[in-house]
Design an enzyme around this catalytic site. Sequence first.
Site, short mmCIF file in Angstrom:
data_model
loop_
_atom_site.label_atom_id
_atom_site.label_comp_id
_atom_site.label_asym_id
_atom_site.label_seq_id
_atom_site.Cartn_x
_atom_site.Cartn_y
_atom_site.Cartn_z
N SER A 157 0.84 -1.19 0.00
CA SER A 157 0.00 0.00 0.00
C SER A 157 0.87 1.24 0.00
CB SER A 157 -0.88 0.01 1.26
OG SER A 157 -1.51 1.26 1.44
N TYR A 183 0.05 -0.07 10.58
CA TYR A 183 -0.30 -0.42 9.20
C TYR A 183 0.89 -0.18 8.27
CZ TYR A 183 -2.89 -0.55 4.78
OH TYR A 183 -3.32 -0.86 3.52
#
Length: 320
Positions: A157, A183
């Site tokens: 990501s 994350y």
Amino acid sequence: MTGPFGATSTTDEVLEGVDLSGKRILVTGASAGLGVETARTLAAHGAQVVGAARDLKKAETATAEVRAQAANGGGLELVELDLANLASVRACADALLADGRPFDLVIANAGVMATPFGKTADGFETQFGTNHLGHFVFVNRIAGLMKPGSRLVNLSSAGHRFSDVDLEDPNFEHTPYAEFVAYGRSKTANILFAVEFDRRHKAQGVRATAVHPGGIQTELGRYMTPEVMEGLLANIAKANEAAGAPAFEWKTIPQGAATSVWAGVVAPVDEVGGLYCEDCHVAERVEGGDIRGGVRAYALDPEHAKALWAKSEEMVGERF
């Protein structure tokens, strides 16, 4: 459509004219969003898809359209895989090894994002444990089924730019927990895993790459409150404006899954192996505060990738 492809390209556009008959492809996270769309387009072009999911009942319902659109000998079978539980990971890998049929492509698609602080069944911080360590053990255990010419695609990501991995404190035992820092660590780990897997296997003709699917509204964002989402989008808008870049736009799910199938099937392997891709092209290395595009150098550092591999082996108690 033969290309070039970009941010708005869809899975079916990327695979137009591609016949995947006889190919066997594994996709994790085949119960929602990108995983279902990835499985659908691959099966529709003739691939035999093995979809891995934690909740098989949910996956059966979610993948009805995958079976309906399968063509040219394509099809779907589902296997149970809970990436937050290494007993489940090892059991799934063992079953695939016992079956013995090889894979032409493995797409490590499953993941969680911005979860509250928690731990996996094995005591790892939830996001690092699920997004990275679960796939690390699973992929390495089935690596022997990846025949020459096959590829691994790790879904990362743009969130990797939130944080590098922390090899000294991967479980936030000494660091205050922040959802997006965790994350970011896990998504950086996804890239570094691809870098080192590619280095270790390319002599045998097996390559790996990492991809950013883009901003898509899927179940991945279920832990984010409207306030958090608004703040994130505001920061992106501010960075884009400062950089003179176009305004942020959500991708559709078929657009989001396009880079996975492009990197796994269409892109020349020597152009994507060991690298990070976005919007159906290899991303540029960038620094600075803008989180719109590009890849941080720390996520592609080969020595850093080796160090993460060693730390991951230590954490899971298994050497590969």
